[in-house]
Scaffold this motif. Structure first.
Motif, PDB file in Angstrom:
ATOM      1  N   GLU A   1       0.830  -1.211   0.000  1.00  0.00           N
ATOM      2  CA  GLU A   1       0.000   0.000   0.000  1.00  0.00           C
ATOM      3  C   GLU A   1       0.864   1.260   0.000  1.00  0.00           C
ATOM      4  N   LEU A   2       1.913   1.251   0.779  1.00  0.00           N
ATOM      5  CA  LEU A   2       2.804   2.415   0.824  1.00  0.00           C
ATOM      6  C   LEU A   2       3.458   2.658  -0.532  1.00  0.00           C
ATOM      7  N   LEU A   3       3.807   1.595  -1.235  1.00  0.00           N
ATOM      8  CA  LEU A   3       4.458   1.738  -2.542  1.00  0.00           C
ATOM      9  C   LEU A   3       3.500   2.257  -3.601  1.00  0.00           C
ATOM     10  N   GLU A   4       2.191   2.132  -3.355  1.00  0.00           N
ATOM     11  CA  GLU A   4       1.200   2.624  -4.315  1.00  0.00           C
ATOM     12  C   GLU A   4       0.893   4.110  -4.129  1.00  0.00           C
ATOM     13  N   LEU A   5       1.404   4.726  -3.083  1.00  0.00           N
ATOM     14  CA  LEU A   5       1.153   6.145  -2.857  1.00  0.00           C
ATOM     15  C   LEU A   5       1.778   6.997  -3.957  1.00  0.00           C
ATOM     16  N   PRO A   6       1.191   8.165  -4.260  1.00  0.00           N
ATOM     17  CA  PRO A   6       1.782   9.055  -5.268  1.00  0.00           C
ATOM     18  C   PRO A   6       3.226   9.428  -4.926  1.00  0.00           C
ATOM     19  N   GLU A   7       3.509   9.544  -3.635  1.00  0.00           N
ATOM     20  CA  GLU A   7       4.865   9.851  -3.185  1.00  0.00           C
ATOM     21  C   GLU A   7       5.265   8.803  -2.137  1.00  0.00           C
ATOM     22  N   PRO A   8       5.728   7.639  -2.584  1.00  0.00           N
ATOM     23  CA  PRO A   8       6.024   6.557  -1.640  1.00  0.00           C
ATOM     24  C   PRO A   8       7.225   6.902  -0.764  1.00  0.00           C
ATOM     25  N   PRO A   9       7.319   6.278   0.406  1.00  0.00           N
ATOM     26  CA  PRO A   9       8.456   6.559   1.291  1.00  0.00           C
ATOM     27  C   PRO A   9       9.758   6.010   0.729  1.00  0.00           C
TER      28      PRO A   9
ATOM     29  N   CYS B   1       7.919  -1.951  13.126  1.00  0.00           N
ATOM     30  CA  CYS B   1       7.953  -2.085  14.587  1.00  0.00           C
ATOM     31  C   CYS B   1       8.173  -3.492  15.106  1.00  0.00           C
ATOM     32  N   SER B   2       8.580  -4.422  14.252  1.00  0.00           N
ATOM     33  CA  SER B   2       9.053  -5.730  14.708  1.00  0.00           C
ATOM     34  C   SER B   2       9.854  -6.376  13.583  1.00  0.00           C
ATOM     35  N   ASP B   3      10.832  -7.194  13.958  1.00  0.00           N
ATOM     36  CA  ASP B   3      11.641  -7.887  12.952  1.00  0.00           C
ATOM     37  C   ASP B   3      10.793  -8.850  12.132  1.00  0.00           C
ATOM     38  N   ARG B   4       9.814  -9.469  12.770  1.00  0.00           N
ATOM     39  CA  ARG B   4       8.956 -10.410  12.049  1.00  0.00           C
ATOM     40  C   ARG B   4       8.209  -9.698  10.929  1.00  0.00           C
ATOM     41  N   MET B   5       7.680  -8.510  11.203  1.00  0.00           N
ATOM     42  CA  MET B   5       6.993  -7.754  10.158  1.00  0.00           C
ATOM     43  C   MET B   5       7.960  -7.315   9.071  1.00  0.00           C
ATOM     44  N   ALA B   6       9.213  -7.059   9.460  1.00  0.00           N
ATOM     45  CA  ALA B   6      10.195  -6.625   8.471  1.00  0.00           C
ATOM     46  C   ALA B   6      10.397  -7.683   7.387  1.00  0.00           C
ATOM     47  N   LEU B   7      10.233  -8.957   7.724  1.00  0.00           N
ATOM     48  CA  LEU B   7      10.354 -10.011   6.718  1.00  0.00           C
ATOM     49  C   LEU B   7       9.277  -9.857   5.641  1.00  0.00           C
ATOM     50  N   GLY B   8       8.077  -9.478   6.052  1.00  0.00           N
ATOM     51  CA  GLY B   8       7.021  -9.225   5.075  1.00  0.00           C
ATOM     52  C   GLY B   8       7.311  -8.019   4.211  1.00  0.00           C
ATOM     53  N   VAL B   9       7.935  -7.000   4.800  1.00  0.00           N
ATOM     54  CA  VAL B   9       8.335  -5.810   4.048  1.00  0.00           C
ATOM     55  C   VAL B   9       9.387  -6.182   3.009  1.00  0.00           C
ATOM     56  N   TYR B  10      10.354  -6.991   3.382  1.00  0.00           N
ATOM     57  CA  TYR B  10      11.382  -7.446   2.440  1.00  0.00           C
ATOM     58  C   TYR B  10      10.730  -8.129   1.232  1.00  0.00           C
ATOM     59  N   GLN B  11       9.738  -8.982   1.509  1.00  0.00           N
ATOM     60  CA  GLN B  11       9.078  -9.710   0.431  1.00  0.00           C
ATOM     61  C   GLN B  11       8.343  -8.761  -0.510  1.00  0.00           C
ATOM     62  N   ALA B  12       7.640  -7.781   0.057  1.00  0.00           N
ATOM     63  CA  ALA B  12       6.885  -6.833  -0.779  1.00  0.00           C
ATOM     64  C   ALA B  12       7.829  -6.033  -1.671  1.00  0.00           C
ATOM     65  N   LEU B  13       8.961  -5.616  -1.137  1.00  0.00           N
ATOM     66  CA  LEU B  13       9.915  -4.845  -1.937  1.00  0.00           C
ATOM     67  C   LEU B  13      10.524  -5.700  -3.034  1.00  0.00           C
ATOM     68  N   ALA B  14      10.825  -6.965  -2.719  1.00  0.00           N
ATOM     69  CA  ALA B  14      11.410  -7.855  -3.724  1.00  0.00           C
ATOM     70  C   ALA B  14      10.434  -8.098  -4.868  1.00  0.00           C
ATOM     71  N   GLU B  15       9.149  -8.228  -4.545  1.00  0.00           N
ATOM     72  CA  GLU B  15       8.141  -8.457  -5.583  1.00  0.00           C
ATOM     73  C   GLU B  15       8.041  -7.283  -6.545  1.00  0.00           C
ATOM     74  N   ARG B  16       8.363  -6.094  -6.085  1.00  0.00           N
ATOM     75  CA  ARG B  16       8.331  -4.908  -6.942  1.00  0.00           C
ATOM     76  C   ARG B  16       9.669  -4.640  -7.615  1.00  0.00           C
ATOM     77  N   GLY B  17      10.635  -5.501  -7.387  1.00  0.00           N
ATOM     78  CA  GLY B  17      11.954  -5.314  -7.994  1.00  0.00           C
ATOM     79  C   GLY B  17      12.761  -4.208  -7.341  1.00  0.00           C
ATOM     80  N   LEU B  18      12.421  -3.854  -6.120  1.00  0.00           N
ATOM     81  CA  LEU B  18      13.133  -2.797  -5.405  1.00  0.00           C
ATOM     82  C   LEU B  18      14.207  -3.399  -4.519  1.00  0.00           C
ATOM     83  N   ARG B  19      15.350  -2.728  -4.450  1.00  0.00           N
ATOM     84  CA  ARG B  19      16.488  -3.235  -3.701  1.00  0.00           C
ATOM     85  C   ARG B  19      16.625  -2.502  -2.369  1.00  0.00           C
ATOM     86  N   ILE B  20      17.013  -3.256  -1.351  1.00  0.00           N
ATOM     87  CA  ILE B  20      17.281  -2.711  -0.017  1.00  0.00           C
ATOM     88  C   ILE B  20      18.797  -2.649   0.151  1.00  0.00           C
ATOM     89  N   PRO B  21      19.364  -1.514   0.513  1.00  0.00           N
ATOM     90  CA  PRO B  21      18.731  -0.229   0.864  1.00  0.00           C
ATOM     91  C   PRO B  21      18.748   0.783  -0.283  1.00  0.00           C
TER      92      PRO B  21
END
Length: 340
Positions: free
Chosen positions: A236-244, A250-270
């Motif tokens: 949802e954040l990546l769909e914003l007109p001005e994404p972060p 706020c937890s490492d467990r949630m961060a794993l889901g964030v990693y997956q969402a970014l990878a699906e969009r072809g975005l690299r961390i960091p």
């Protein structure tokens, strides 16, 4: 019940209820009407009925209970490790149970408190628990010492708890991202009602305000401490007109889901998006890239709670009811300056 004191039948007659109903109140059962509970409790106090745990008060305490939310997480493993070492040093035996699982979030299973009495436990540690009013009343009535480790919500006055400096951790995580040059910083929070989550988000907002940056409501998303929900929130954040360009999760467990969402969009961390977590669980070191996170001293929190419990079992009462251990940023490879 103390020798020579009133029987439960006398208490029931005084309150105008049956003996089984009076027994339910004494044992902390929840299937009792509030007015009935009030009458029985007043009769218990008026007649001086006290039922104590079945252990020899003249002997040093030997058994404590650790009640955890689950046994299948690295969080619980760290807590168990801290309690086990501290219990060994204190010469105590320990019983571990997942009485908080398969129920409403954080509520011990019905009947568990009766087992506590049967075991003769001298005290209890609750991890990530949310006790009901009848359960608090049961523990108080039976004079069972207990300490809460990272309680879900603010416990009642006088309840001893141990946690971490969540607000400071939120400030530290956000300030780290701001120091790298990020201005579009989002946060994926835990459950709104959970005390630690609210403190971390408050720290995030405080850091933004100190930097003179406005809080953007669209950058605050609730992830519920759930990996799959955090995955959706990041999308949802990546769909914003001005994404972060950076996100504090706020937890490492949630961060794993964030990693997956970014990878699906072809975005690299960091390089495209920086990510900071919270907890410093083993998973944070195993991800690629390794996760920058706020270390929460889980084992130390658990050991501190056990030492406080031992003092309470010895008849002492801590001067303060809330103990907070410090958090610190562990910088790894998931954060960097924003792209031009």
């Amino acid at each position: 019940m103390t020798a020579g004191g009133p029987t439960l039948a006398v208490v029931a007659r005084e309150a105008g209820v049956s003996v089984p109903t009076a027994s339910k109140v004494v044992n902390g059962r929840e299937d009792v009407a509030p007015e009935t509970r009030r009458r029985v409790t007043e009769a218990l106090d008026r007649l001086g009925y006290v039922r104590r745990p079945r252990f020899d008060a003249g002997r040093p305490p030997r058994l404590v209970d650790l009640v955890v939310h689950s046994l299948d997480s690295s969080w619980s493993g760290a807590v168990l490790h801290g309690v086990e070492e501290a219990a060994h040093d204190a010469g105590l035996d320990m019983v571990v149970s997942a009485a908080l699982s398969r129920t409403r979030v954080g509520h011990p299973q019905r009947g568990w408190l009766d087992k506590l009495i049967a075991r003769g436990s001298s005290g209890v540690l609750f991890n990530l628990a949310e006790l009901t009013d009848p359960q608090f009343a049961w523990l108080e009535h039976h004079r069972t010492p207990f300490v809460m480790i990272d309680p879900v919500v603010e416990p009642p006055p006088g309840v001893v708890s141990v946690g971490s400096a969540n607000w400071h951790g939120g400030v530290t995580a956000t300030e780290h991202l701001l120091s790298l040059g990020h201005e579009r910083v989002a946060v994926i929070a835990g459950p709104r009602r959970k005390m630690c989550s609210g403190a971390r988000v408050a720290g995030y907002r405080s850091a933004l305000a100190s930097a003179g940056l406005p809080h953007r409501p669209e950058y605050l998303r609730d992830g519920g401490f759930d990996e799959s929900v955090a995955h959706r929130r990041m999308r949802e954040l990546l769909e914003l007109p001005e994404p972060p360009t950076a996100v504090f999760v706020c937890s490492d467990r949630m961060a794993l889901g964030v990693y997956q969402a970014l990878a699906e969009r072809g975005l690299r961390i960091p390089y495209d998006v920086s990510v900071v977590g919270f907890d410093d669980l083993p998973e944070s070191r195993w991800t690629t890239p390794a996760l920058t996170t706020v270390r929460q001293p889980l084992a130390e929190m658990a050991a501190t709670a056990l030492r406080l419990l031992v003092r309470m079992m010895d008849g002492e009462h801590p001067e303060g009811t809330r103990t907070e251990l410090s958090t610190r940023l562990v910088q790894r490879a998931s954060t960097g300056p924003p792209r031009d």
